[in-house]
Write a protein that holds these residues in place. Sequence first.
Motif, PDB file in Angstrom:
ATOM      1  N   ILE A  65      45.725  42.164  39.773  1.00 46.18           N
ATOM      2  CA  ILE A  65      44.877  41.220  40.239  1.00 46.18           C
ATOM      3  C   ILE A  65      42.758  41.049  39.710  1.00 46.18           C
ATOM      4  CG2 ILE A  65      44.109  39.160  41.630  1.00 46.18           C
ATOM      5  CD1 ILE A  65      46.654  38.864  43.294  1.00 46.18           C
ATOM      6  N   ARG A  66      42.758  42.489  40.505  1.00 43.54           N
ATOM      7  CA  ARG A  66      41.287  42.669  40.486  1.00 43.54           C
ATOM      8  C   ARG A  66      41.185  42.631  38.713  1.00 43.54           C
ATOM      9  NH1 ARG A  66      39.504  48.476  42.696  1.00 43.54           N
ATOM     10  NH2 ARG A  66      40.977  48.962  41.636  1.00 43.54           N
ATOM     11  N   GLY A  68      42.270  41.467  36.303  1.00 47.30           N
ATOM     12  CA  GLY A  68      42.089  39.653  35.727  1.00 47.30           C
ATOM     13  C   GLY A  68      40.760  39.570  36.228  1.00 47.30           C
ATOM     14  N   ILE A  69      40.798  39.359  37.338  1.00 46.15           N
ATOM     15  CA  ILE A  69      39.080  38.385  38.317  1.00 46.15           C
ATOM     16  C   ILE A  69      38.334  39.375  37.220  1.00 46.15           C
ATOM     17  CG2 ILE A  69      37.626  38.216  39.757  1.00 46.15           C
ATOM     18  CD1 ILE A  69      39.992  38.224  41.405  1.00 46.15           C
ATOM     19  N   GLY A  72      38.268  38.393  33.251  1.00 44.20           N
ATOM     20  CA  GLY A  72      37.232  37.107  33.082  1.00 44.20           C
ATOM     21  C   GLY A  72      35.761  37.115  32.781  1.00 44.20           C
ATOM     22  N   LEU A 102      38.177  32.409  32.274  1.00 49.36           N
ATOM     23  CA  LEU A 102      38.037  32.858  33.778  1.00 49.36           C
ATOM     24  C   LEU A 102      39.665  32.728  34.478  1.00 49.36           C
ATOM     25  CD1 LEU A 102      37.061  35.149  36.218  1.00 49.36           C
ATOM     26  CD2 LEU A 102      35.487  33.584  37.200  1.00 49.36           C
ATOM     27  N   TYR A 105      42.054  34.729  32.266  1.00 49.63           N
ATOM     28  CA  TYR A 105      42.829  35.917  32.789  1.00 49.63           C
ATOM     29  C   TYR A 105      43.420  35.914  34.294  1.00 49.63           C
ATOM     30  CZ  TYR A 105      40.681  37.448  28.464  1.00 49.63           C
ATOM     31  OH  TYR A 105      40.977  36.889  26.860  1.00 49.63           O
ATOM     32  N   LEU A 106      42.497  34.782  35.111  1.00 49.03           N
ATOM     33  CA  LEU A 106      43.171  35.496  36.796  1.00 49.03           C
ATOM     34  C   LEU A 106      44.659  35.011  36.813  1.00 49.03           C
ATOM     35  CD1 LEU A 106      43.404  35.415  39.777  1.00 49.03           C
ATOM     36  CD2 LEU A 106      41.675  33.375  39.480  1.00 49.03           C
ATOM     37  N   LEU A 110      47.853  37.566  37.114  1.00 47.17           N
ATOM     38  CA  LEU A 110      48.416  37.312  39.326  1.00 47.17           C
ATOM     39  C   LEU A 110      49.704  36.637  38.512  1.00 47.17           C
ATOM     40  CD1 LEU A 110      48.376  36.350  41.685  1.00 47.17           C
ATOM     41  CD2 LEU A 110      48.034  33.656  41.177  1.00 47.17           C
TER      42      LEU A 110
END
Length: 422
Positions: A65-66, A68-69, A72, A102, A105-106, A110
Amino acid sequence: MSFSKKYTSKHFYQTDGFIVGIIALLTAVLSEVKVVPFDGEVFRFGLGSITFFLLILIWSPVSLIRTGIITGITVVGFRVIEDFFISDITISASVWSHLPALLFYLVFALGLHTIKIVRYKTFPLILGAWATLFELIGNILEYITRHGLLHQTNDFRDWVLLFGVALFRSYFVVGLYSSITVSEQKKRMQEMLEVGSELYGEVLYLQKSMNHIEQITAESFDLYRKLKKNDQHQLSIKALRIAQEIHEVKKDSQRILAGLTKVTGRENSDTLFLADVLDLVVVANEKYGELLKKKIIFYINLSANFETNQLIPLLALLNNLTANAVESINENGEIHFDIREESPHICFVIKDSGKGIAEEDVSIIFEPGYTTKFDDEGVAATGIGLSHVSEIVQKLEGQIQVETSAKGTIFQIRIPIKNIRK
């Protein structure tokens, strides 16, 4: 102890942060290599998601998750900077335009986090299906967000294209990752088998030494009893001490032998075709020849091929003979392999164009200690390579013959097929 743990933890997260940074940066850069399937440049298909997914599979960051953020945000930032230098769009409009990336990718990260992606790395079809689903959801949400923010229209063709691209990109990445994994596994297997074949020869030598140690122990103890019977007290004590020391060496050797036997016993569970075994031998000795700065051409004639579970013995056998052939060649030469079935045997013939073996040495080349190899200081090699070969052939109930001349050497080995066929 506590300091070591803190240092290890800090180092771990620094490493993971570096990995996340590299994933984010490469994804942002490669996302600009893009295809625009719809009118305008609002929605783009690029290498970004392919890069993101592939790097996650290879490096497995701690927090998806981190990752992805951060990825993004990096992608959005990269595109905003790009707009600032090459277009007249305002920064706020640029951010507003690229912000849906963003979300993609999040959502994608996820989804991978939710299914615990590590579970599916060895199941490519399932992994590809999950990745297709998450990319499709991410693309749809990104597309809907752009439609809502930028008031664009869409039709059924767009949705079909979204699905098709998601399917293609997901299975492309999974296929590429599987290819990399298979290649790495093959390389590791080759390295393990090479080590195993070397250890196998040492195990045979150690087993033979164990028999000698047993014999010496018995003779030392017998000497002790005779000296004691003849009232040679001091000498009898020394003989007993020697027997005890040799017995300790025997116990240590037994422990080492037990450990090595576990490693070299893998041949009973692993199988390969003879062609694959020969390929491992050739690849290894091509590298050996290059190391010795020799130009050697390998020729293979394989008319019999079947699965064998005697990988380690065969590798040890063929590697020893081939390495000797490589060493016997001066600068340029050839090594020929001929493997054929002569029922009920399999025949291995290895012929080289080296300097050959002295005629007077042919009868003793399989004895422990025979060698023609000396280091730069004139110290002889151990001379156990060909004795290992002889031991392996005997263990497989085979026969070995050698012919030699100034034009090279030919080793011919005949082994009952039933002893090496799976």
